[in-house]
Design a protein around this motif. Structure first.
Motif, PDB file in Angstrom:
ATOM      1  N   LEU A  99      30.800 -26.505  -2.401  1.00  0.00           N
ATOM      2  CA  LEU A  99      30.421 -25.053  -2.619  1.00  0.00           C
ATOM      3  C   LEU A  99      28.963 -25.002  -2.780  1.00  0.00           C
ATOM      4  O   LEU A  99      28.351 -23.945  -2.174  1.00  0.00           O
ATOM      5  CB  LEU A  99      31.364 -24.626  -3.480  1.00  0.00           C
ATOM      6  N   PHE A 100      28.495 -25.854  -3.703  1.00  0.00           N
ATOM      7  CA  PHE A 100      27.021 -25.594  -3.941  1.00  0.00           C
ATOM      8  C   PHE A 100      26.232 -25.992  -2.632  1.00  0.00           C
ATOM      9  O   PHE A 100      25.236 -25.314  -2.311  1.00  0.00           O
ATOM     10  CB  PHE A 100      26.843 -26.430  -5.127  1.00  0.00           C
ATOM     11  N   LYS A 101      26.471 -27.050  -2.018  1.00  0.00           N
ATOM     12  CA  LYS A 101      25.730 -27.539  -0.691  1.00  0.00           C
ATOM     13  C   LYS A 101      25.692 -26.535   0.397  1.00  0.00           C
ATOM     14  O   LYS A 101      24.823 -26.569   0.970  1.00  0.00           O
ATOM     15  CB  LYS A 101      26.521 -28.819  -0.330  1.00  0.00           C
ATOM     16  N   ARG A 102      26.991 -25.872   0.512  1.00  0.00           N
ATOM     17  CA  ARG A 102      27.017 -24.935   1.609  1.00  0.00           C
ATOM     18  C   ARG A 102      26.644 -23.431   1.101  1.00  0.00           C
ATOM     19  O   ARG A 102      26.867 -22.480   1.742  1.00  0.00           O
ATOM     20  CB  ARG A 102      28.628 -24.717   1.976  1.00  0.00           C
ATOM     21  N   ASN A 103      26.087 -23.438  -0.235  1.00  0.00           N
ATOM     22  CA  ASN A 103      25.439 -22.112  -0.646  1.00  0.00           C
ATOM     23  C   ASN A 103      26.707 -21.127  -0.683  1.00  0.00           C
ATOM     24  O   ASN A 103      26.215 -19.874  -0.686  1.00  0.00           O
ATOM     25  CB  ASN A 103      24.209 -21.643   0.205  1.00  0.00           C
ATOM     26  N   GLU A 104      28.006 -21.659  -1.035  1.00  0.00           N
ATOM     27  CA  GLU A 104      29.038 -20.334  -1.247  1.00  0.00           C
ATOM     28  C   GLU A 104      29.076 -20.124  -2.866  1.00  0.00           C
ATOM     29  O   GLU A 104      29.562 -18.803  -2.779  1.00  0.00           O
ATOM     30  CB  GLU A 104      30.351 -20.950  -0.541  1.00  0.00           C
ATOM     31  N   ILE A 105      28.612 -20.877  -3.423  1.00  0.00           N
ATOM     32  CA  ILE A 105      28.587 -20.536  -4.978  1.00  0.00           C
ATOM     33  C   ILE A 105      26.850 -20.751  -4.983  1.00  0.00           C
ATOM     34  O   ILE A 105      26.244 -21.801  -4.755  1.00  0.00           O
ATOM     35  CB  ILE A 105      29.001 -21.357  -5.820  1.00  0.00           C
ATOM     36  N   ASP A 106      26.061 -19.754  -5.919  1.00  0.00           N
ATOM     37  CA  ASP A 106      24.755 -19.831  -6.457  1.00  0.00           C
ATOM     38  C   ASP A 106      24.509 -21.362  -6.902  1.00  0.00           C
ATOM     39  O   ASP A 106      25.234 -21.723  -8.047  1.00  0.00           O
ATOM     40  CB  ASP A 106      24.380 -18.695  -7.206  1.00  0.00           C
TER      41      ASP A 106
END
Length: 196
Positions: A99-106
């Motif tokens: 999720l971090f890598k896909r920028n779906e979570i800051d």
């Protein structure tokens, strides 16, 4: 070795590789590097999620292991623990990193990812397992099942991680204060927020 083999029973989107020995998958072109769970990350994720001590795993790895063994050697890699507990923390770590890598979570929350893992588990299973004294592997597997079921579903997983970050935000803990992130009082504050 048993844990490494247990990891291999999952395939497709749930496939992960537990790196029991440092660099063991380095030359294996079939292994996607982002799906490797190192010994360090396994210990940190498990310790944060199930032992509820994310404040202890923010320091360098040698210190984490030393603190854990000194405080309670039965907490990690206890032969009475079912492998599901370790896999659940491994796949949760992998999902959050994705999720971090896909920028779906800051990505600013990456520095508190182990706190987020603890909150994630507590939103699904509020009660803490007594890791030093698991009487029944069957009950521990049953405890773990709802966590793994959510982790099987990417959308559900994302939803619970977003809820976890909302808990962090409500607790008003400064992300940039490194020393605060190493204090047990920070973990306690998050638990209090969860109980509201």
């Amino acid at each position: 070795k048993g844990l490494e083999n247990f990891y291999k029973t999952f395939c497709g989107d749930m496939e992960l590789f537990y790196e029991r020995r440092s660099g063991q998958y380095r030359t294996d072109s079939k292994v996607i590097k982002s799906r490797i769970i190192t010994l360090q990350n396994q210990i940190k994720a498990f310790s944060a999620m199930f032992a509820e001590n994310p404040h202890r795993v923010t320091s360098y790895f040698g210190g984490v292991v030393k603190k854990q063994i000194e405080s309670d050697p039965q907490i990690i890699f206890n032969p009475n623990h079912p492998f599901e507990l370790y896999y659940a923390s491994g796949i949760a770590f992998y999902r959050l990193e994705s999720l971090f890598k896909r920028n779906e979570i800051d990505r600013k929350y990456k520095k508190v990812r182990f706190f987020i893992l603890m909150i994630f588990r507590k939103l699904i299973q509020k009660e803490k397992l007594n890791l030093a004294n698991i009487q029944s592997k069957k009950k521990a597997v049953e405890y773990c099942q709802p966590i793994i079921e959510i982790l099987f579903d990417e959308e559900q997983t994302k939803k619970v991680f977003i809820q976890s970050i909302a808990v962090w935000d409500k607790a008003k803990i400064d992300l940039d204060e490194k020393e605060i992130l190493k204090m047990a009082s920070t973990t306690d504050k998050l638990k209090e927020e969860l109980n509201k």
